[in-house]
Design a protein around this motif. Sequence first.
Motif, mmCIF file in Angstrom:
data_model
loop_
_atom_site.group_PDB
_atom_site.id
_atom_site.type_symbol
_atom_site.label_atom_id
_atom_site.label_comp_id
_atom_site.label_asym_id
_atom_site.label_seq_id
_atom_site.Cartn_x
_atom_site.Cartn_y
_atom_site.Cartn_z
ATOM 1 N N LYS A 26 0.741 -0.952 -0.043
ATOM 2 C CA LYS A 26 0.006 -0.139 -0.162
ATOM 3 C C LYS A 26 0.870 1.190 0.067
ATOM 4 N N LEU A 27 1.874 1.026 0.553
ATOM 5 C CA LEU A 27 2.955 2.441 0.806
ATOM 6 C C LEU A 27 3.342 2.653 -0.559
ATOM 7 N N ALA A 28 3.898 1.501 -1.432
ATOM 8 C CA ALA A 28 4.037 1.530 -2.611
ATOM 9 C C ALA A 28 3.317 2.336 -3.599
ATOM 10 N N GLU A 29 1.952 1.766 -3.448
ATOM 11 C CA GLU A 29 1.042 2.317 -4.196
ATOM 12 C C GLU A 29 0.599 3.891 -4.024
ATOM 13 N N LEU A 30 0.758 4.226 -2.674
ATOM 14 C CA LEU A 30 0.358 5.716 -2.208
ATOM 15 C C LEU A 30 1.595 6.272 -3.251
ATOM 16 N N ARG A 31 2.765 6.092 -2.965
ATOM 17 C CA ARG A 31 3.927 6.817 -3.539
ATOM 18 C C ARG A 31 3.679 6.862 -5.194
ATOM 19 N N GLN A 32 3.281 5.904 -5.657
ATOM 20 C CA GLN A 32 2.954 5.762 -7.016
ATOM 21 C C GLN A 32 1.918 6.972 -7.571
ATOM 22 N N LEU A 33 0.795 7.054 -6.573
ATOM 23 C CA LEU A 33 0.004 7.967 -6.986
ATOM 24 C C LEU A 33 0.548 9.304 -6.678
ATOM 25 N N GLY A 34 1.757 9.625 -6.228
ATOM 26 C CA GLY A 34 2.476 10.938 -5.793
ATOM 27 C C GLY A 34 2.013 11.415 -4.492
ATOM 28 N N VAL A 35 1.343 10.564 -3.503
ATOM 29 C CA VAL A 35 1.165 10.949 -2.312
ATOM 30 C C VAL A 35 2.333 10.745 -1.287
ATOM 31 N N ASP A 36 2.620 11.800 -0.514
ATOM 32 C CA ASP A 36 3.864 11.674 0.311
ATOM 33 C C ASP A 36 3.140 11.001 1.689
ATOM 34 N N PRO A 37 3.431 9.877 2.046
ATOM 35 C CA PRO A 37 2.967 9.160 3.069
ATOM 36 C C PRO A 37 3.438 9.631 4.305
ATOM 37 N N TYR A 38 4.442 10.420 4.391
ATOM 38 C CA TYR A 38 4.907 11.115 5.465
ATOM 39 C C TYR A 38 5.113 12.722 5.645
ATOM 40 N N PRO A 39 4.377 13.239 5.523
ATOM 41 C CA PRO A 39 4.391 14.855 5.442
ATOM 42 C C PRO A 39 4.725 15.369 6.757
ATOM 43 N N ALA A 40 5.529 16.822 6.393
ATOM 44 C CA ALA A 40 6.064 17.432 7.677
ATOM 45 C C ALA A 40 5.063 18.079 8.456
ATOM 46 N N THR A 41 3.824 18.452 8.009
ATOM 47 C CA THR A 41 2.875 19.472 8.340
ATOM 48 C C THR A 41 1.476 18.933 8.643
ATOM 49 N N SER A 42 1.090 19.317 9.754
ATOM 50 C CA SER A 42 -0.660 19.219 9.987
ATOM 51 C C SER A 42 -1.024 20.192 10.261
ATOM 52 N N ASN A 43 -2.398 20.666 10.033
ATOM 53 C CA ASN A 43 -3.118 21.937 10.502
ATOM 54 C C ASN A 43 -4.209 21.634 11.422
ATOM 55 N N ARG A 44 -4.142 20.864 12.468
ATOM 56 C CA ARG A 44 -5.158 20.590 13.174
ATOM 57 C C ARG A 44 -5.343 21.883 14.054
ATOM 58 N N THR A 45 -6.660 22.175 14.166
ATOM 59 C CA THR A 45 -7.464 23.229 15.012
ATOM 60 C C THR A 45 -7.807 23.015 16.234
ATOM 61 N N HIS A 46 -8.306 21.656 16.486
ATOM 62 C CA HIS A 46 -9.155 21.154 17.760
ATOM 63 C C HIS A 46 -8.492 19.542 18.116
ATOM 64 N N ASN A 47 -8.416 19.595 19.304
ATOM 65 C CA ASN A 47 -8.381 17.834 19.752
ATOM 66 C C ASN A 47 -9.686 17.457 19.833
ATOM 67 N N THR A 48 -9.959 16.014 20.009
ATOM 68 C CA THR A 48 -11.211 15.352 20.060
ATOM 69 C C THR A 48 -11.965 15.668 21.371
ATOM 70 N N ASN A 49 -11.304 16.008 22.196
ATOM 71 C CA ASN A 49 -11.974 16.315 23.470
ATOM 72 C C ASN A 49 -12.727 17.565 23.319
ATOM 73 N N ASP A 50 -11.894 18.519 22.658
ATOM 74 C CA ASP A 50 -12.611 19.889 22.537
ATOM 75 C C ASP A 50 -14.007 19.816 21.774
ATOM 76 N N VAL A 51 -13.939 19.009 20.434
ATOM 77 C CA VAL A 51 -14.988 18.834 19.842
ATOM 78 C C VAL A 51 -16.415 18.315 20.394
ATOM 79 N N ILE A 52 -15.982 17.226 21.493
ATOM 80 C CA ILE A 52 -17.056 16.481 21.963
ATOM 81 C C ILE A 52 -17.515 17.424 23.076
ATOM 82 N N SER A 53 -16.557 18.022 24.008
ATOM 83 C CA SER A 53 -16.929 18.616 25.208
ATOM 84 C C SER A 53 -17.720 20.198 24.881
ATOM 85 N N ASP A 54 -17.224 20.627 23.391
ATOM 86 C CA ASP A 54 -17.998 21.904 23.247
ATOM 87 C C ASP A 54 -18.653 21.771 22.087
ATOM 88 N N PHE A 55 -19.373 20.742 21.940
ATOM 89 C CA PHE A 55 -20.095 20.372 20.834
ATOM 90 C C PHE A 55 -21.304 21.395 20.505
#
Length: 500
Positions: free
Chosen positions: A14-43
């Motif tokens: 699967k890793l090889a297939e992702l790379r063939q699709l041009g997907v970086d399977p280990y990107p350096a950045t994430s754009n998280r805005t909330h953790n899971t508890n935030d979403v549930i407790s502040d629903f």
Amino acid sequence: MATLQDYRDERLRKLAELRQLGVDPYPATSNRTHNTNDVISDFESLQGSTVTVAGRVMGIRKFGKLAFIVLKDMTGQIQLFLHAPDVAELDAVSGVLGMKQLPLLDTGDFVEATGQVIRTKTGEISVGVATLRLLTKSLRPTPTELTSKEERLRRRYLDMSVNTDVRDRFVRRSKFWQATREFLDSHGFTEINIPVLEHTTGGADANPFVTHMDALDQDFYLRISHELPLKRLLGAGFEKVYDLGPRFRNENYSDEHLPEHVAMEWYWAYANWQDGMQFMEAMYKFILEKTFGTLQFELNGKSIDMSGAWEVWDYATIIKERYGIDVYESSLDDVKQALADNKLEVEQTENRARGIDKLWKNIRKDVVGPVWLINTPKFISPLAKSSPDDDRVVQRFQPVIAGSELGNGFSELNDPIDQLDRFVEQQGMREAGDDEAMMLDIDYVEMLEYGMPPACGWGFSERVFWIFEGVTAREGVPFPQLRTEFDGTTREIYPHVALD
């Protein structure tokens, strides 16, 4: 039955297939805005808003145009709801996966999902996914449970991932040391980090680790205690100092001891041992309340209330009552006989100090506490100041709780001649075969000759945390040392790597 090697091979495909699709399977950045508890407790306030969550995939279910992913982060877990018409298609450059690429995901992968906070028809709070990004492709499946103690300790990262109560333990361990610092800082102490490598090591009865410094072509010891460098700081003019960090004692493992562990020591100029006792009773209450939220504990079948006043026990009186031995007048043969009568080990190199200490420890194991043990004989405590009322004892105070000594404090010896005499006596014990007797540190004696003010000193290790947490030493640290071993599967997976 599929093996770990089989699962890994499939994920590599699967890793090889992702790379063939041009997907970086280990990107350096994430754009998280909330953790899971935030979403549930502040629903209520977040419902309908767009959020970005990130975490580990714990489960994937797909039903035609619908899919559900269970996402877990440090704070908890949440459901990702994917409805095919609403989910963005593959965008390899951005690492976005579409519904068609879901089969390339596995449990254990890390993903990022952006979408609206919703409640599904079944009433479950979820994120309605608009875009799904791969953050990390895992090559091994995360186990659903770990029951082997050996496996848990060797792969503690899995243990903490699967058993969140274990991970929570180390959050409490962190709070324990945060509270320690908070209490000391609020009382005017200054934290000063001192060397781990020492020419001469001392401050405790322990066999040191030895290492070599190439730059100086000289052997050094890993510190067994923080004591002597911190007291040098008192001689330098500091009045309240402490250090918190690892120390190393080349001794065997036990439920209460590890060769490497974290410890703290403080030293307080112009204070005495009685000041220290009052200070530490308050400090224990503060730390335990901050760490565990209570001062009542059930430990090893003992009910312990840390909120009240402590008992005070006299060392010689307790030994006399239990064994009929006078700790000052008894002979070595008397001590050996008491050890033998109580089925305690009698070594060839036995001396009175070690033997009497073993007799005390045989009493200690049954103590509930909290108890202060005071008036320790001078020959057992070579760095403490003698009592003005009885030159045979020192001004030392030790807390005994749940069968364990959970700290050590005393009025510090600052008489350079007395200190040298005690060092020489300890050196004689070393030469007679006692590897744990203290080394003669002439530089420390010289510092005392320049002058060190009267002071109280105290130290405790993370054993305090282990005892109140109710775990053994190995369970109480995140990554205990174990003998290096490589299983057959690891050797098969990495045949090209020289593991030995």
